[in-house]
Design a protein around this motif. Sequence first.
Motif, mmCIF file in Angstrom:
data_model
loop_
_atom_site.group_PDB
_atom_site.id
_atom_site.type_symbol
_atom_site.label_atom_id
_atom_site.label_comp_id
_atom_site.label_asym_id
_atom_site.label_seq_id
_atom_site.Cartn_x
_atom_site.Cartn_y
_atom_site.Cartn_z
ATOM 1 N N PHE A 155 29.447 -44.864 1.681
ATOM 2 C CA PHE A 155 28.006 -44.799 1.418
ATOM 3 C C PHE A 155 27.716 -45.386 0.040
ATOM 4 O O PHE A 155 28.293 -44.957 -0.957
ATOM 5 C CB PHE A 155 27.505 -43.352 1.467
ATOM 6 N N ASP A 156 26.790 -46.339 -0.025
ATOM 7 C CA ASP A 156 26.420 -46.902 -1.320
ATOM 8 C C ASP A 156 25.495 -45.934 -2.061
ATOM 9 O O ASP A 156 25.019 -44.948 -1.504
ATOM 10 C CB ASP A 156 25.794 -48.289 -1.169
ATOM 11 N N ARG A 157 25.233 -46.232 -3.316
ATOM 12 C CA ARG A 157 24.440 -45.341 -4.166
ATOM 13 C C ARG A 157 23.032 -45.132 -3.612
ATOM 14 O O ARG A 157 22.497 -44.033 -3.626
ATOM 15 C CB ARG A 157 24.368 -45.901 -5.579
ATOM 16 N N SER A 158 22.439 -46.183 -3.094
ATOM 17 C CA SER A 158 21.087 -46.072 -2.559
ATOM 18 C C SER A 158 21.047 -45.135 -1.346
ATOM 19 O O SER A 158 20.138 -44.316 -1.220
ATOM 20 C CB SER A 158 20.584 -47.464 -2.167
ATOM 21 N N THR A 159 22.034 -45.261 -0.474
ATOM 22 C CA THR A 159 22.110 -44.383 0.698
ATOM 23 C C THR A 159 22.278 -42.942 0.267
ATOM 24 O O THR A 159 21.611 -42.043 0.794
ATOM 25 C CB THR A 159 23.279 -44.808 1.611
ATOM 26 N N LEU A 160 23.159 -42.706 -0.699
ATOM 27 C CA LEU A 160 23.369 -41.339 -1.197
ATOM 28 C C LEU A 160 22.091 -40.794 -1.835
ATOM 29 O O LEU A 160 21.713 -39.648 -1.606
ATOM 30 C CB LEU A 160 24.521 -41.310 -2.208
ATOM 31 N N ALA A 161 21.413 -41.619 -2.622
ATOM 32 C CA ALA A 161 20.207 -41.181 -3.323
ATOM 33 C C ALA A 161 19.085 -40.821 -2.350
ATOM 34 O O ALA A 161 18.285 -39.931 -2.623
ATOM 35 C CB ALA A 161 19.724 -42.259 -4.290
ATOM 36 N N ASN A 162 19.030 -41.491 -1.220
ATOM 37 C CA ASN A 162 17.973 -41.234 -0.249
ATOM 38 C C ASN A 162 18.397 -40.256 0.834
ATOM 39 O O ASN A 162 17.744 -40.162 1.870
ATOM 40 C CB ASN A 162 17.523 -42.554 0.381
ATOM 41 N N SER A 163 19.466 -39.539 0.588
ATOM 42 C CA SER A 163 19.983 -38.593 1.568
ATOM 43 C C SER A 163 19.929 -37.178 1.005
ATOM 44 O O SER A 163 19.867 -36.962 -0.196
ATOM 45 C CB SER A 163 21.429 -38.951 1.907
ATOM 46 N N CYS A 164 19.971 -36.217 1.921
ATOM 47 C CA CYS A 164 20.052 -34.815 1.500
ATOM 48 C C CYS A 164 21.481 -34.303 1.646
ATOM 49 O O CYS A 164 21.720 -33.116 1.672
ATOM 50 C CB CYS A 164 19.076 -33.955 2.300
ATOM 51 N N GLY A 165 22.434 -35.204 1.761
ATOM 52 C CA GLY A 165 23.840 -34.811 1.849
ATOM 53 C C GLY A 165 24.245 -34.495 3.266
ATOM 54 O O GLY A 165 24.245 -35.365 4.131
ATOM 55 N N THR A 166 24.548 -33.240 3.516
ATOM 56 C CA THR A 166 25.074 -32.852 4.818
ATOM 57 C C THR A 166 23.990 -32.470 5.804
ATOM 58 O O THR A 166 24.241 -32.387 6.994
ATOM 59 C CB THR A 166 26.031 -31.659 4.667
ATOM 60 N N GLY A 167 22.795 -32.204 5.318
ATOM 61 C CA GLY A 167 21.710 -31.816 6.208
ATOM 62 C C GLY A 167 21.677 -30.335 6.509
ATOM 63 O O GLY A 167 20.877 -29.871 7.305
ATOM 64 N N ILE A 168 22.573 -29.577 5.876
ATOM 65 C CA ILE A 168 22.617 -28.132 6.116
ATOM 66 C C ILE A 168 21.364 -27.469 5.558
ATOM 67 O O ILE A 168 20.724 -26.664 6.205
ATOM 68 C CB ILE A 168 23.891 -27.515 5.503
ATOM 69 N N ARG A 169 21.020 -27.835 4.329
ATOM 70 C CA ARG A 169 19.795 -27.322 3.729
ATOM 71 C C ARG A 169 18.798 -28.463 3.633
ATOM 72 O O ARG A 169 19.127 -29.527 3.127
ATOM 73 C CB ARG A 169 20.070 -26.784 2.332
ATOM 74 N N SER A 170 17.601 -28.232 4.106
ATOM 75 C CA SER A 170 16.603 -29.298 4.017
ATOM 76 C C SER A 170 16.124 -29.428 2.580
ATOM 77 O O SER A 170 16.099 -28.459 1.833
ATOM 78 C CB SER A 170 15.420 -28.994 4.938
ATOM 79 N N SER A 171 15.744 -30.603 2.229
ATOM 80 C CA SER A 171 15.264 -30.861 0.884
ATOM 81 C C SER A 171 13.823 -30.392 0.757
ATOM 82 O O SER A 171 12.957 -30.809 1.520
ATOM 83 C CB SER A 171 15.362 -32.352 0.580
ATOM 84 N N THR A 172 13.579 -29.523 -0.192
ATOM 85 C CA THR A 172 12.211 -29.053 -0.409
ATOM 86 C C THR A 172 11.411 -30.077 -1.201
ATOM 87 O O THR A 172 10.205 -30.156 -1.061
ATOM 88 C CB THR A 172 12.210 -27.707 -1.156
ATOM 89 N N ASN A 173 12.097 -30.864 -2.032
ATOM 90 C CA ASN A 173 11.389 -31.856 -2.843
ATOM 91 C C ASN A 173 10.943 -33.054 -2.021
ATOM 92 O O ASN A 173 9.886 -33.613 -2.257
ATOM 93 C CB ASN A 173 12.283 -32.348 -3.980
ATOM 94 N N PRO A 179 11.092 -33.971 2.012
ATOM 95 C CA PRO A 179 11.529 -33.724 3.394
ATOM 96 C C PRO A 179 11.867 -34.996 4.166
ATOM 97 O O PRO A 179 12.431 -34.927 5.249
ATOM 98 C CB PRO A 179 10.341 -32.995 4.026
ATOM 99 N N SER A 180 11.576 -36.164 3.613
ATOM 100 C CA SER A 180 11.891 -37.409 4.312
ATOM 101 C C SER A 180 13.367 -37.779 4.173
ATOM 102 O O SER A 180 13.849 -38.662 4.873
ATOM 103 C CB SER A 180 11.027 -38.548 3.792
ATOM 104 N N ARG A 181 14.087 -37.126 3.267
ATOM 105 C CA ARG A 181 15.514 -37.413 3.102
ATOM 106 C C ARG A 181 16.279 -36.962 4.335
ATOM 107 O O ARG A 181 16.153 -35.829 4.780
ATOM 108 C CB ARG A 181 16.076 -36.701 1.880
ATOM 109 N N LYS A 182 17.067 -37.855 4.855
ATOM 110 C CA LYS A 182 17.849 -37.579 6.055
ATOM 111 C C LYS A 182 19.297 -37.284 5.667
ATOM 112 O O LYS A 182 19.774 -37.755 4.637
ATOM 113 C CB LYS A 182 17.807 -38.782 7.009
ATOM 114 N N PRO A 183 20.010 -36.558 6.506
ATOM 115 C CA PRO A 183 21.435 -36.327 6.221
ATOM 116 C C PRO A 183 22.232 -37.629 6.331
ATOM 117 O O PRO A 183 21.808 -38.572 6.992
ATOM 118 C CB PRO A 183 21.875 -35.344 7.305
#
Length: 184
Positions: free
Chosen positions: A48-66, A68-72
């Motif tokens: 995963f490149d830096r941009s993909t990581l930055a636009n992701s919420c990681g594993t998707g276990i906890r949704s991003s409150t900041n 919500p468009s961030r995908k796992p």
Amino acid sequence: MCVATLSEKLELVTGTGVFISRAQLMNCHVSAGTRHKVLLRRLLAAFFDRSTLANSCGTGIRSSTNDPSRKPLDSRVLHAVKYYCQNFATSFKESEMNAIAADMCTNARRVVRKSWIPKLKLLMAESDAYAGFLPDAVKMEAEALGADPAFEAADLEGGASLETTPSSGESLQGVAGDASALFQ
């Protein structure tokens, strides 16, 4: 007789369809040594490149409150990397791996944001030259949308501080309804 090359693609875990070049895998192992947490970080960085990581919420276990468009991250790749690391160090817990993946996403967001701050400051300084041509409602909305707690507006304003409040989006509708004021 088949000679393996460094550019040869290897399936990280048999049956997953996740491939990595032999050179990348060797590089991950060389830099990690015996440290399984470093191996996980290197493998995630390889896939995963830096941009993909930055636009992701990681594993998707906890949704991003900041945001919500961030995908796992791609679960197929993530599961293959986690399974590979668990085979490397059987004591490696999935909760630790999830925390590391989330941490990498957070760090990537910081790096991406820091790379934009100088550009943002330049754009804000340039926009000040045109501020006299904009209606007050547009100026207030631009200030509210551009507010970032990590960004010090005082650097641009000569010590003056700006009050930052979240925008409800309603004021944009009012501005969009009467665009004629912008072109008078």
